[in-house]
Design a protein around this motif. Structure first.
Motif, mmCIF file in Angstrom:
data_model
loop_
_atom_site.group_PDB
_atom_site.id
_atom_site.type_symbol
_atom_site.label_atom_id
_atom_site.label_comp_id
_atom_site.label_asym_id
_atom_site.label_seq_id
_atom_site.Cartn_x
_atom_site.Cartn_y
_atom_site.Cartn_z
ATOM 1 N N LEU A 1 33.488 49.393 65.997
ATOM 2 C CA LEU A 1 33.350 47.763 65.664
ATOM 3 C C LEU A 1 34.027 46.969 66.769
ATOM 4 C CD1 LEU A 1 34.166 48.015 61.938
ATOM 5 C CD2 LEU A 1 31.939 47.451 62.862
ATOM 6 N N ILE B 1 32.037 41.409 61.311
ATOM 7 C CA ILE B 1 32.625 42.825 61.295
ATOM 8 C C ILE B 1 32.797 43.463 59.728
ATOM 9 C CG2 ILE B 1 35.182 43.972 62.025
ATOM 10 C CD1 ILE B 1 35.136 42.079 64.369
ATOM 11 N N SER C 1 31.306 46.934 58.719
ATOM 12 C CA SER C 1 32.240 47.976 58.487
ATOM 13 C C SER C 1 31.517 49.062 57.460
ATOM 14 C CB SER C 1 33.561 47.362 57.862
ATOM 15 O OG SER C 1 33.306 46.952 56.690
#
Length: 254
Positions: A128, A189, A193
């Motif tokens: 990420l 993000i 995830s």
């Protein structure tokens, strides 16, 4: 978007209440023992999602700044380094990169005589952070270039070097301008995830997948999962708006 989502949610819940044969909201009903156990199991993955997202965001911001600075250089070689990194990283889909980091990097380390295992937690964070850093670098570059050139020239006239100019003059002004797009990247993000579930990370999506396998109620369970992500995004958005007002990024608050 939130206004359009609310009527759809109400419609789904009403339809679920009107047909007990096709809906199984009891699996996440907190008023029952089994439903409450399922809810706690799902929500327990939120800590891992938040932890992964925060660490990855901090690393992405740091890496993005390091990558952005060469792109602002007057030397063509440094600018080329920036462009190669940004274009290469942006062209790789997140999921293949995740697989490469988790399965491929340990092999690379072993070929170098290093025994460095990568668990799902750090595999997700590395992926990420690196993937988002290319976008963050472009945000930094655009924000810094939006500052009038006279600011840099004025800083040089009083004896500040390049790094001092960036630290004390340019970056404080640029941060106020790039805060909204950086917040969008943080939300990105948080949502991305969810891919960590495919390598076994026990975050929100992984918990939902495991519960679906045992309860066979994907609609109800994934509906709750959507609300969990929605809650996270709304909290982040509210926090960013507050920070914008404090930093003066929101002109309406001035």
């Amino acid at each position: 978007m939130n206004r359009a989502f609310l009527p759809l949610t109400v419609l789904v819940l009403v339809a679920g209440c009107s047909s007990s044969q096709n809906w199984g909201w009891y699996v996440i009903d907190p008023t029952t023992e089994s439903g409450w156990t399922n809810v706690k199991f799902l929500v327990s993955g939120m800590g891992a999602t938040i932890q992964i997202s925060l660490i990855a965001a901090v690393l992405s911001i740091a890496i993005g700044l390091i990558v952005a600075l060469p792109g602002l250089s007057e030397k063509r070689g440094w600018r080329l380094v920036n462009r190669v990194y940004v274009e290469f990283i942006r062209s790789i889909p997140l999921l293949p990169m995740l697989f490469w980091v988790f399965y491929g990097m340990p092999i690379v380390f072993r070929s170098m005589g290093l025994n460095i295992p990568i668990d799902p937690f750090w595999g997700a964070i590395i992926t990420l952070a690196v993937s988002d850093s290319a976008f963050t670098a472009e945000i930094y570059r655009a924000g810094i270039q939006s500052i009038a050139r006279g600011q840099s020239e004025a800083a040089q006239t009083i004896g500040l070097n390049y790094f001092q100019t960036m630290r004390y003059v340019i970056l404080p002004q640029a941060i106020r301008r790039i805060l909204p797009p950086l917040a969008n990247q943080f939300i990105y993000i948080v949502k991305m995830s969810a891919f960590a579930s495919v390598i076994g990370m026990q975050e929100l999506t992984r918990r939902a997948n495991e519960l679906v396998v045992t309860e066979y109620r994907p609609l109800e369970i994934y509906t709750l999962l959507i609300f969990e992500y929605l809650l996270l995004v709304l909290i982040i958005s509210a926090g960013v708006r507050w920070l914008e007002r404090r930093m003066g990024s929101d002109e309406r608050g001035q």
